[in-house]
Enzyme design. Sequence first.
Site, short mmCIF file in Angstrom:
data_model
loop_
_atom_site.label_atom_id
_atom_site.label_comp_id
_atom_site.label_asym_id
_atom_site.label_seq_id
_atom_site.Cartn_x
_atom_site.Cartn_y
_atom_site.Cartn_z
N GLN A 58 -4.66 -1.97 9.67
CA GLN A 58 -4.53 -2.98 8.97
C GLN A 58 -5.20 -4.19 10.02
OE1 GLN A 58 -3.21 -3.59 5.72
NE2 GLN A 58 -4.15 -5.82 6.21
N ASP B 45 -11.48 2.55 4.27
CA ASP B 45 -11.71 1.29 4.07
C ASP B 45 -13.25 0.89 4.07
OD1 ASP B 45 -9.62 -0.67 3.88
OD2 ASP B 45 -9.15 -0.86 5.98
N LYS C 257 0.84 -1.30 -0.02
CA LYS C 257 0.04 0.08 0.12
C LYS C 257 1.01 1.20 -0.01
CE LYS C 257 -3.77 -2.59 2.15
NZ LYS C 257 -4.18 -2.80 3.49
#
Length: 360
Positions: A164, A187, A120
């Site tokens: 994460q 997200d 990422k």
Amino acid sequence: MNSADCSSHSATARLLHFGSPGAIYLRRFVGSLHVGRCGSNPTHVKTLRLRSNPPKTITVTEAEVAASAKIIDGKMVAKEIRDEITTEVSRMKDAIGVVPGLAVMLIGERKDSATYVRNKKKACESVGINSFEVRLPEDSAETEVLKFISDFNDDPAVHGILVQLPLPKHMNEQNILNAVSIEKDVDGFHPLNIGRLAMRGREPSFVPCTPKGCIELLHRYGFQIKGKKAVVIGRSNIVGMPAALLLQREDATVTIVHSRTQNPEQIVKEADIVISAVGQPDMVRGTWLKPGAVVIDVGINPVEDATCPRGYRLVGDVCYEEARKVVSAITPVPGGVGPMTIAMLLSNTLSSAKRIHNFQ
């Protein structure tokens, strides 16, 4: 395309249908195609002249031609999207002096999570998005994580926050995800974003990246969703459930298949579109699939393979070799949905920066 029958029963000669997926695929590469029906080999394609310089001829069977499902290339589409994002990031920087910023938090030492975070970060750099990274040890207190999230919520240079997953077992995932500002929830996991996604007439600030990538692949390849029967295999909060909601928003008739579903293969067999996200290698067999269906395989499953340098290879939830003989189009694993997930994360971060700064 010409058909010649070497037997005395020329009336029984059958042409390869130009409407078939295999024929459509071959039409891009083939000049003339001659199908011979000779002796005991009625499916033999005698000459296949490719458009090359010099022209080349290959020999294949009709069954092989029919089995040529279109490969949905996630790498290619993700690159197109990254190029578009690069242009927009540059335009935004030149116009108002703002560069989108993404903060990524990694708690613990999981190698796969560390790899995802590293990828990422590289992706951000490739399109000109600033990245902010926080790594905390496995035994960090939940309050420490919440403090970093609070600081990022208040930081004007940060337009997206990603924690994460999975988190260490002693942490409450719900508390941590809820702490992310809905305006920076790139997200798409905040319950208000999911709730808005589920409601007609309401728009979420962000859509979860993997299911958003699945729908984007269908759009960019021109597959119709409206009015189609779609089956989503798996009902996770991260992929299955939001994927079903997105398909419903596109006016598909949606069924979710899960671990308690009876006769799942019969339900999947009726689907024009299949999105599988269960994490079970090769679970969906070719016999489960409707001829001509479009398959989006989200699964990324390692299976032992001594012939591979790493000792394993990656496969999807769908048995690829069987499926490609039945369906009209399918995503490969790897190289299908995976690259799209990160591309959608970058897209969400850019959208967040534009929204916060009212930049069109």
